[in-house]
Design a protein around this motif. Structure first.
Motif, short mmCIF file in Angstrom:
data_model
loop_
_atom_site.label_atom_id
_atom_site.label_comp_id
_atom_site.label_asym_id
_atom_site.label_seq_id
_atom_site.Cartn_x
_atom_site.Cartn_y
_atom_site.Cartn_z
N THR A 247 0.83 -1.19 0.00
CA THR A 247 0.00 0.00 0.00
C THR A 247 0.87 1.24 0.00
O THR A 247 1.98 1.26 0.51
N ARG B 179 -8.32 4.96 0.64
CA ARG B 179 -7.59 3.97 -0.15
C ARG B 179 -7.33 4.40 -1.59
O ARG B 179 -6.74 3.65 -2.36
N ASN C 194 -5.85 1.11 -3.22
CA ASN C 194 -5.33 0.13 -2.28
C ASN C 194 -6.50 -0.73 -1.79
O ASN C 194 -7.15 -0.40 -0.80
N ASP D 121 -4.61 -4.30 2.39
CA ASP D 121 -3.23 -4.01 2.79
C ASP D 121 -2.22 -4.75 1.93
O ASP D 121 -1.03 -4.48 2.00
N GLN E 247 -2.92 -3.85 -4.51
CA GLN E 247 -2.96 -2.51 -5.05
C GLN E 247 -3.28 -2.59 -6.54
O GLN E 247 -2.68 -3.37 -7.28
#
Length: 755
Positions: A118, A478, A521, A524, A527
């Motif tokens: 991330t 995110r 993202n 975690d 991506q």
């Protein structure tokens, strides 16, 4: 009564002592208001700053800021963040108590578990850094191959710039990939041998610290030639230790390298490095290759918010070459695979650079970075690609040469605004220039590198590039959305020194290059990203200012799109993948080998890149990269639309062992599949699969390493071209594959001492 008086007197003295101690504490205890930053001076979030010997600590915010109170001179602090090397600092002077002091951390990617997925950029760059950290490279050519999907080939005695392949491009020597060193361009525009010529041999691998790259035309800070991609190499600010190393190997390979720490303290670092390399190589005609490199760099923290770097480098090389040989001459026994038709090819070159870099932290959220450079360059190359096609008596050898000076610089302003823990906005604005002053750039017909038979071209070129760009990046939870635009103006000027009635001509064109990317993202460990952007590469000044091309486009564009992901499948397994597309406008290519202009139409390329990085144990590292590209000319009949020499499928990888007792080993491979050598694919450039092996041992400051190239001694062709040529005894020319044979089995030994 007497006792009351005594106690009162003692009480007063205690009050005086306590007051003095409190006053002393207020005078001698301080707070540190600092910013923890990475190597690009960007703030690092969630870094922990601790007072050693105490439970006291502070965590950095989204800008990298922290406050640590009640610190005294003589205390020590520890700064740590996942993915970075820990740093311990002794607070030994008052400057640490100034506001917004910068504390820099360096990436630590020797373990895959430390790589973070991330963030506000994809981790393809991280993968390249892992390779550089785990396996120190031993040549400038090896540095280039660390970029996933970038293949290189040498075909002129080791002194000529490598031929490059990336994303379906046979990039020749740099037409569509922009290389730079600490921001200084490596590529040469309007070069005597070909547009974008990028001779990377002035770079010593021992001083390289980090490699940043971008595939596609998406980096707003990169302009001319950055269509298939761009690569920036960053040098070390300091040497860990001084060292001296010597190499000896087959084919008279000899090399000595040294690096000396000149200055090393918290505010100043300086070092000097040099090497000398000579070899005859594996050809029947000794190549008598010689190269010498010098490099020096100083980094100074002038104040807590002001850093300066000054570096200087120079190199010179000379070589002989056996050139590209025709298949028929090897098949009929006229020459061997390592023979030559014209063994008088070769050349010499030199480059000297001076660079200045300044980083100023304006406040906690903004900074200013400036880089300037001056380069002085000379080039002389003798080649013979067609042998006796044009001149059946004297042969077809040509001489390409030039002398140039390059001046340039760039200034960039960055500001970050953090609204809350999950929302931030960053603004970047920059501008700069590059000016190439090219003198006596020429093309001539010669014999045996001594006799000048005909001067084909001779002139002076002035080419300037002024550019500016702005970008904005919004981070919301995110999501990271980046939008940018860049403007480039290029001015071309040519004065023909061969034609006495020629009037100097000039041309100026401007392009606007928008970029957009969205990064998500998802978790975690996952991506996703979508990138789109427009890039360009300029054409050769001599091409544009010839009478036939005055109205042609000087700066053809390239439109690209990437859809990709970085996925940490497990703690020690990382996957990178991307689907991509690139459409290139019509362009005119100057062919330096023949001194002629060849127009080409539009082209399109699409494909995928996939990479796996796996570290099942601390001592075991595996890496593999797969690349596929479909390259076709637009508007040509199907079956007649192949782009000659465009790579289709390539792959490279390695298995590396690092054992506790100091033993290390690497087994690597590189593969390039068959590819079309002409437009209808009736002739193929054959592919290859080659392995290299390294085995070494380190004990304290002593390292010994054995290096084997082409472990299984396969016959492979490093470069291949479909060329029409004629041999001395032939009455008619023949069009067929001409090639430079790849390295046969060879080995060398390196011994290194560090002190």
């Amino acid at each position: 009564m007497k006792n009351d008086y005594l106690f009162a007197k003692i009480g007063k003295r205690l009050m005086v002592v306590c007051s003095f101690l409190l006053l002393s504490s207020s005078v001698f205890a301080h707070g540190i208001n600092g910013i923890v930053v990475d190597e690009q001076s960007q703030g690092i979030q969630n870094a922990k700053v601790s007072l050693i010997g105490s439970v006291k600590y502070s965590m950095t915010n989204g800008l990298g800021e922290f406050v640590l109170t009640d610190i005294h001179l003589g205390d020590s602090i520890l700064i740590e963040s996942k993915g970075y090397q820990k740093r311990t600092l002794l607070i030994d002077n008052e400057s640490y108590f100034e506001k917004n002091v910068l504390f820099q951390l360096f990436e630590n990617a020797t373990e895959l578990s430390e790589v973070k997925v991330t963030g506000n950029r994809t981790q393809l760059t991280q993968t390249a850094n892992i390779n550089l950290t785990l396996q120190p490279v031993r040549s400038a050519q090896e540095l280039l191959t660390l970029v996933p999907g970038l293949f290189v080939a040498q075909h002129a005695g080791g002194g000529k710039a490598e031929q490059l392949f990336l994303r379906g491009f046979d990039i020749d020597h740099g037409t569509d990939v922009a290389l730079s060193l600490d921001g200084m361009p490596v590529n040469m525009v309007s070069h005597a041998h070909g547009q974008g010529y990028a001779d990377f041999h002035f770079v010593m691998p021992e001083v390289i610290d980090k490699i940043n790259f971008e595939k596609g035309p998406y980096d707003v800070t990169k302009g001319n030639l950055a269509t298939a991609g761009s690569v920036d190499f960053q040098t070390k600010e300091q040497l860990t230790k001084s060292f001296v190393a010597g190499e000896y190997g087959m084919f008279n390979h000899q090399k000595i390298t040294a690096g000396i720490k000149v200055l090393a303290n918290q505010r100043n670092n300086a070092y000097f490095a040099a090497d000398y390399h000579q070899a005859d190589n594996y050809f029947e005609s000794p190549q008598d290759f010689k190269r010498i490199n010098f490099y020096g760099k100083y980094t100074g923290i002038i104040s807590p918010n002001f850093k300066i770097t000054v570096s200087a480098s120079t190199f010179q090389s000379s070589w002989n070459a056996s050139g590209q040989i025709p298949e028929r001459a090897v098949s009929d026994g006229t020459i061997s695979r390592f023979g030559a038709i014209d063994n008088t090819e070769g050349g010499n070159t030199s480059r000297t650079n001076i660079q200045l870099g300044v980083i100023q932290k304006i406040n906690a959220s903004s900074s200013l970075k400036s880089d300037f450079f001056v380069s002085m360059y000379d080039f002389s190359l003798f080649s013979n690609f067609t042998f006796f096609l044009e001149d059946s008596i004297n042969g077809d050898q040509i001489h390409q040469y030039e002398s140039r000076k390059i001046y340039g610089g760039k200034t960039e302003y960055k500001k970050t605004i953090s609204f809350n823990e999950n929302t931030a906005f960053s603004f970047t604005g920059g501008g700069g220039f590059r000016y190439d002053d090219i003198n006596n750039i020429g093309l001539a017909q010669t014999t045996g590198r001594t006799e000048l038979r005909n001067q084909i071209q001779l002139g002076n070129i002035n080419e300037s590039n002024i550019f500016g760009y702005v970008s904005g990046k919004l981070e919301i939870k995110r999501f990271v959305v980046s939008a940018a635009v860049r403007a480039d103006n290029v001015n071309f000027y040519y004065n023909d020194l061969k034609d006495s009635i020629y009037q100097p001509k000039s041309l100026s064109q401007t392009v606007l290059l928008p970029k957009l990317s969205v990064l998500y993202n998802a978790t975690d460990n996952v991506q996703l990203y979508l990138k789109s952007g427009i890039g360009y590469h300029s054409n050769d000044t001599r091409l544009l200012l010839s009478s036939d091309n005055l109205n042609k486009k000087a700066l053809p564009l390239a439109l690209g799109t990437d859809l990709g992901t970085t996925w940490k499948l497990t703690k020690n397994l990382l996957f990178n993948g991307a689907l991509w597309y690139l459409l290139s406008e019509q362009e005119f290519v100057y062919v330096g080998d023949a001194g002629v202009v060849e127009p080409s139409g539009r082209s399109q390329r699409l494909g995928f890149d996939a990479g796996l990085t796996f570290q099942p144990a601390k001592w075991l590292f595996l890496y593999s990269n797969l690349n596929y590209s479909y390259a076709r000319a637009v508007g040509e009949p199907k079956g007649q639309d192949y782009i000659p020499l465009a790579p289709v499928f390539t792959s490279d990888g390695k298995v590396q062992f690092n054992f506790k007792k100091g033993i290390f080993a690497t087994l690597s491979y590189r593969y390039m599949g068959d590819r079309a050598a002409n437009e209808d694919r009736s002739i193929l450039a054959k592919g290859y699969f080659v392995n290299d092996f390294t085995l070494g041992y380190q004990h304290k400051s002593f390292v010994i390493t054995g290096i084997v190239n082409n472990l299984f001694n396969v016959n492979w062709n490093e470069t291949q071209f479909l060329t029409e040529s004629r041999l001395k005894d032939e009455s008619q020319p023949v069009s067929e594959i001409h090639y430079t044979p790849g390295t046969p089995f060879s080995c060398r030994l390196q011994v290194k001492f560090m002190f």
